[in-house]
Write an enzyme that holds these catalytic residues in place. Structure first.
Site, PDB file in Angstrom:
ATOM      1  CB  CYS A 115      -0.914   0.020   1.215  1.00 53.35           C
ATOM      2  SG  CYS A 115      -2.033  -1.368   1.269  1.00 53.35           S
ATOM      3  CG  HIS A 257      -2.997   3.153   3.111  1.00 53.42           C
ATOM      4  ND1 HIS A 257      -3.607   2.930   1.897  1.00 53.42           N
ATOM      5  CD2 HIS A 257      -2.914   1.935   3.722  1.00 53.42           C
ATOM      6  CE1 HIS A 257      -3.872   1.647   1.775  1.00 53.42           C
ATOM      7  NE2 HIS A 257      -3.464   1.015   2.863  1.00 53.42           N
ATOM      8  CG  ASN A 287      -6.562  -1.070   1.839  1.00 56.06           C
ATOM      9  OD1 ASN A 287      -5.970  -0.484   0.927  1.00 56.06           O
ATOM     10  ND2 ASN A 287      -5.935  -1.729   2.797  1.00 56.06           N
TER      11      ASN A 287
HETATM   12  N1  ACO Z   1     -17.281  -9.474  10.250  1.00 55.29           N
HETATM   13  C1  ACO Z   1     -17.565  -9.851  11.513  1.00 55.29           C
HETATM   14  N2  ACO Z   1     -16.623 -10.186  12.403  1.00 55.29           N
HETATM   15  C2  ACO Z   1     -15.352 -10.123  11.995  1.00 55.29           C
HETATM   16  C3  ACO Z   1     -14.970  -9.757  10.696  1.00 55.29           C
HETATM   17  C4  ACO Z   1     -16.012  -9.412   9.794  1.00 55.29           C
HETATM   18  N3  ACO Z   1     -15.773  -9.035   8.534  1.00 55.29           N
HETATM   19  N4  ACO Z   1     -13.627  -9.786  10.588  1.00 55.29           N
HETATM   20  C5  ACO Z   1     -13.164 -10.179  11.781  1.00 55.29           C
HETATM   21  N5  ACO Z   1     -14.186 -10.393  12.635  1.00 55.29           N
HETATM   22  C6  ACO Z   1     -14.137 -10.843  14.028  1.00 55.29           C
HETATM   23  C7  ACO Z   1     -12.927 -11.705  14.303  1.00 55.29           C
HETATM   24  O1  ACO Z   1     -13.164 -13.047  13.929  1.00 55.29           O
HETATM   25  C8  ACO Z   1     -12.796 -11.536  15.798  1.00 55.29           C
HETATM   26  O2  ACO Z   1     -13.739 -12.391  16.425  1.00 55.29           O
HETATM   27  P1  ACO Z   1     -13.369 -13.147  17.792  1.00 55.29           P
HETATM   28  O3  ACO Z   1     -13.102 -12.053  18.783  1.00 55.29           O
HETATM   29  O4  ACO Z   1     -14.579 -13.953  18.056  1.00 55.29           O
HETATM   30  O5  ACO Z   1     -12.133 -13.955  17.482  1.00 55.29           O
HETATM   31  C9  ACO Z   1     -13.239 -10.096  16.037  1.00 55.29           C
HETATM   32  O6  ACO Z   1     -13.984  -9.702  14.859  1.00 55.29           O
HETATM   33  C10 ACO Z   1     -12.094  -9.135  16.256  1.00 55.29           C
HETATM   34  O7  ACO Z   1     -11.111  -9.372  15.250  1.00 55.29           O
HETATM   35  P2  ACO Z   1      -9.862  -8.437  15.085  1.00 55.29           P
HETATM   36  O8  ACO Z   1      -8.999  -8.939  13.955  1.00 55.29           O
HETATM   37  O9  ACO Z   1      -9.210  -8.217  16.414  1.00 55.29           O
HETATM   38  O10 ACO Z   1     -10.586  -7.073  14.614  1.00 55.29           O
HETATM   39  P3  ACO Z   1     -10.005  -5.633  14.521  1.00 55.29           P
HETATM   40  O11 ACO Z   1     -10.801  -4.715  15.322  1.00 55.29           O
HETATM   41  O12 ACO Z   1      -8.501  -5.609  14.703  1.00 55.29           O
HETATM   42  O13 ACO Z   1     -10.290  -5.255  12.992  1.00 55.29           O
HETATM   43  C11 ACO Z   1      -9.070  -5.112  10.912  1.00 55.29           C
HETATM   44  C12 ACO Z   1      -9.714  -6.032  11.959  1.00 55.29           C
HETATM   45  C13 ACO Z   1     -10.171  -4.281  10.298  1.00 55.29           C
HETATM   46  C14 ACO Z   1      -8.382  -5.948   9.853  1.00 55.29           C
HETATM   47  C15 ACO Z   1      -8.028  -4.191  11.614  1.00 55.29           C
HETATM   48  O14 ACO Z   1      -7.207  -4.950  12.448  1.00 55.29           O
HETATM   49  C16 ACO Z   1      -7.152  -3.417  10.647  1.00 55.29           C
HETATM   50  O15 ACO Z   1      -7.615  -2.536   9.936  1.00 55.29           O
HETATM   51  N6  ACO Z   1      -5.833  -3.701  10.643  1.00 55.29           N
HETATM   52  C17 ACO Z   1      -4.839  -2.963   9.877  1.00 55.29           C
HETATM   53  C18 ACO Z   1      -4.871  -3.330   8.442  1.00 55.29           C
HETATM   54  C19 ACO Z   1      -3.776  -2.608   7.704  1.00 55.29           C
HETATM   55  O16 ACO Z   1      -3.493  -1.443   7.950  1.00 55.29           O
HETATM   56  N7  ACO Z   1      -3.100  -3.278   6.781  1.00 55.29           N
HETATM   57  C20 ACO Z   1      -1.989  -2.702   6.089  1.00 55.29           C
HETATM   58  C21 ACO Z   1      -2.390  -2.055   4.854  1.00 55.29           C
HETATM   59  S1  ACO Z   1      -3.257  -3.158   3.787  1.00 55.29           S
HETATM   60  C22 ACO Z   1      -2.193  -3.637   2.496  1.00 55.29           C
HETATM   61  O17 ACO Z   1      -1.016  -3.364   2.470  1.00 55.29           O
HETATM   62  C23 ACO Z   1      -2.771  -4.483   1.411  1.00 55.29           C
END
Ligand code: ACO
Length: 330
Positions: A115, A257, A287
């Site tokens: 990204c 980003h 994204n």
């Molecule tokens: N719908 C419902 N529940 C979900 C979903 C969904 N789509 N996705 C995950 N969950 C659940 C998980 O299973 C988990 O359930 P559990 O507690 O029963 O195990 C719960 O939600 C919490 O999961 P987390 O992964 O801790 O959720 P978080 O609040 O961290 O959000 C996310 C996840 C959106 C991916 C976030 O962590 C994020 O944005 N991370 C950074 C991503 C990023 O910046 N990436 C780099 C750039 S991308 C690139 O380079 C291509």
């Protein structure tokens, strides 16, 4: 020492016609509109059709950027495309776009920085222009992550959209107020496994097994990356401000980003910048990887939010892990 200064002449962008909203995703995986909105800030994203690929989006964005500038086609003397989802492993997507634009014999190459690709490409284009080697570098950020999405993984499949954005990095005249003031890029390869497309390269070439195991799709441990995304974008932004004897108050617009609205808000809060000075369009595009910044910038310019002379801070974070920022007067 730089011989010249570089500036951004214009922006252009393009997203495919097909729109997929959170309710559509509810029908594919165990998720809800409420979860996606509150955890990411996303509502809809654009996806390519079966026949569309990265170069189709990149070509349209490039065309829009050229048309929005004073630069003539034949003046473009280098093309850099930042992408991790090019049409093919080779030839490069930049070469395909070069041919589509009818700019044969202009050098063209891709760079891969997840990204952060667009920020890396700007850093590179700036140097070509500043040292006098090139006059007008077409820089494209394009990604089609929908094509490498694991549609059984709710952790990732709701996050990504497809799009392209482009700009032209040109030599600034001495009378120009517009110029790229400074850039900073960085990486930490030790955390590369947290965000990876494992198969399809020389480590794990494509096989029936890799396809069966979904190893050609995005694997991401998002919650492990979340904090370092905020930390690294904050650090590179502050370093650029410090190097240029500026503070966050001097910046008119932060264009981060667009990976997660909570990351963007966390960054703004650390920078002590009000959200009214942060460009956000994540609700409409999700994204789009290396396209998020030029897509957001182009939209904000067309909406008369960003104007000539404004100070912009672009900052990004992505696979590698990579991160970086660009400080410029538009
Ligand atoms: N719908 C419902 N529940 C979900 C979903 C969904 N789509 N996705 C995950 N969950 C659940 C998980 O299973 C988990 O359930 P559990 O507690 O029963 O195990 C719960 O939600 C919490 O999961 P987390 O992964 O801790 O959720 P978080 O609040 O961290 O959000 C996310 C996840 C959106 C991916 C976030 O962590 C994020 O944005 N991370 C950074 C991503 C990023 O910046 N990436 C780099 C750039 S991308 C690139 O380079 C291509």
């Amino acid at each position: 020492m730089s011989l010249y200064r570089a500036k951004l002449s214009s922006f252009g962008s393009h997203a495919p016609a097909k729109i997929v909203n959170n309710f559509d995703l509810e029908k594919i995986v165990d998720t809800t509109d409420e979860w996606i909105r509150t955890r990411t800030g996303m509502f809809e994203r654009h996806h390519c059709s079966e026949t569309e690929a990265a170069s189709d989006l990149a070509y349209q964005a490039a065309l829009n950027a050229i048309q929005a500038s004073q630069v003539r086609f034949k003046e473009i003397d280098l093309i850099i495309a930042a992408t991790v989802t090019g049409d093919h492993a080779f030839p490069s997507t930049a070469c395909i776009v070069q041919h589509k634009l009818g700019l044969n014999h202009v050098p063209a190459f891709d760079i891969s920085a997840g990204c952060t690709g667009f920020v890396y490409a700007l850093d590179m284009a700036k140097q070509y222009v500043e040292n006098g080697t090139k006059n007008h570098v077409l820089v494209i950020g394009v990604d089609v992550l929908s094509k490498i999405t694991n549609w059984e993984d709710r952790n990732t499949c709701v996050l990504f959209g497809d799009g392209a954005g482009a700009t032209i990095v040109s030599r600034a005249e001495s009378s120009d107020i517009s110029h790229i003031m400074d850039t900073l890029i960085d990486a930490d390869g030790s955390m590369g496994d947290l965000l990876i497309q494992a198969a399809g390269g020389s480590r794990q070439p494509a096989s029936h097994e890799t396809v069966d195991q979904n190893l050609h799709t995005v694997y991401m441990e998002g919650n492990k990356i979340f904090k370092s995304a905020i930390r690294s974008m904050y650090a590179s932004t502050m370093e650029l401000l410090k190097r240029n004897k500026m503070t966050a108050e001097d910046v008119d617009w932060v264009i981060p980003h667009q990976a997660n609205l909570r990351i963007i808000e966390g960054l703004a809060s650390k920078l002590k910048v009000p959200m009214s000075k942060v460009i956000v369009n994540i609700e409409k595009y999700g994204n789009t990887s290396s396209a998020t910044i030029p897509l957001a910038a182009d939209e904000a310019i067309r909406n008369n939010k960003i104007r000539r002379g404004d100070i912009l801070m672009l900052t990004s974070f992505g696979a590698g892990l990579t991160w970086g920022s660009v400080l410029l007067r538009y």
